[in-house]
Design an enzyme around this catalytic site. Sequence first.
Site, PDB file in Angstrom:
ATOM      1  N   HIS A  83      39.991   1.020   8.272  1.00 48.25           N
ATOM      2  CA  HIS A  83      41.409   1.412   8.277  1.00 48.25           C
ATOM      3  C   HIS A  83      41.943   1.484   6.846  1.00 48.25           C
ATOM      4  CE1 HIS A  83      45.343   2.024   9.942  1.00 48.25           C
ATOM      5  NE2 HIS A  83      45.838   0.920   9.414  1.00 48.25           N
ATOM      6  N   CYS A 134      44.725   7.607   9.403  1.00 52.10           N
ATOM      7  CA  CYS A 134      45.319   6.651   8.463  1.00 52.10           C
ATOM      8  C   CYS A 134      44.997   7.014   7.018  1.00 52.10           C
ATOM      9  CB  CYS A 134      44.849   5.232   8.765  1.00 52.10           C
ATOM     10  SG  CYS A 134      43.054   5.038   8.790  1.00 52.10           S
TER      11      CYS A 134
END
Length: 498
Positions: free
Chosen positions: A422, A115
């Site tokens: 994330h 990510c």
Amino acid sequence: MPKVSVKVKWGKEMYPDVEVNTDDEPVVFKAQIFALTGVQPERQKVVCKGVTLRDDSWANFKLSNNALVLVMGSKEEDVPAAPVEQTRFVEDMNESELATALDLPEGLINLGNTCYMNATVQCLKTVPELKNALLGYDPSSGGGTAGGLTSALSETMRALESGGAGACAAAAARLLNALHAAAPRLAERGAGGQLAQQDASECWTEIVRALRMRLTVAPEPNSKSLIEQYFGGTLDVELVCSEADEPPTRSNETFLQLSCFISQDVKYLQSGLRSKMAEQITKMSETLGRDAVYTKTSKISRLPAYLTVQFVRFYYKEKESINAKILKDVKFPLELDVYELCSPELQERLTPMRNKFKELEDASVEKSLNAKNKSHGDSKKENKKRSIVPYWFENDVGSNNSGYYRLQAVLTHRGRSSSSGHYVAWVARGDAWLRCDDDTVSPVTEEEVLKLSGGGDWHCAYLLLYGPKILEVPEEEEEPMVTDVTEGPAGNPPTALA
């Protein structure tokens, strides 16, 4: 025989004639499988003749023409989950949201803790001059690992512009391979063999470093780097010893991003930037023959068109051996004015364009106040074409000539450590904003973007990318140099060279 044609079986579905290149890493094949089945790579178990495919090696996984490859794993939508957001109906969307929702760009799939890379690419894609240079890059120009990374990023930009999910998945896998080749430390794996989460700021730095080496703005071999031209600034630096009567030392430094250090007193981006411009450092004093405290004062002497700001949110925590995160809420604006951070000489050069912005704003306010009394003729005049005034100094293409910026991308992190959590990109597209969460792209509001300032466990801003605030004037008022900023400066378009 690196290329073979195999049959892929997933559940009751059979996909014949799938071409596999074993010169690529296995993640590229898994990206192809994702494009066919919709099963995310991290959810796939790929088996051939009883051997399971690893992410990092083809060892013992022997493929031949017409071999049968079994894929096990379910798509995420097959797993029931409670809705995390209230459903929004088309009828409830405003005009810009509706336009965005009906034409959402492609995202990049997560290949297993990638990510950080996906978010970095989506933010950099918002710079039109950089995107256009990458779309025109010659992948056969060589250039070692920097050239390989630039070529892979070029392929990714093309896939995001005109390719489908399959093309984007394959491009993301090749980009990851190129990134690992250029920066091996980003290829670290966890105890279970899976790819480890990496710091998005390190990824950003590695990509920008490669682009700095490979992209120039003119055909000549010694031309200025596109990165230096559009992202690079300079500082006038003065050092004054606080412990001895020494003459001040003056020098110049360059930067590709500014840092916002977060202390107890910093509540706004501007104050964090100011504190970095006047700081105490320790260095060797020739007068005293020992280390002494100096006051380092910096003033910006050249502003780049695109200003990158990093919130210094991570620090090393020895006890836990992790880069812990500062969650403090630090507000940032949609429009940023850095005039006060500039040297007196640069401030003087910025003044003419700033006055033009003020004149336009004053005229807009006056027209609003007199709107009810406008004649039909005045109304007709309002519909005249408007032209974009260059945002750079005439002798310095790629600079910023006003000190005004507009936020165009935010890279956020959610979690307590840089090695976990994330990363997501939030990017402006026209008057609308998009949230690029790997391969899921969705419209968001400006209010949601401004809530990314921190203060809790929600996503908080880590990197900000500001672009030049654009001045538009009626055609009869246009400047001698006028350009469409989406295509690069007139007469000097960015060119990608070897």
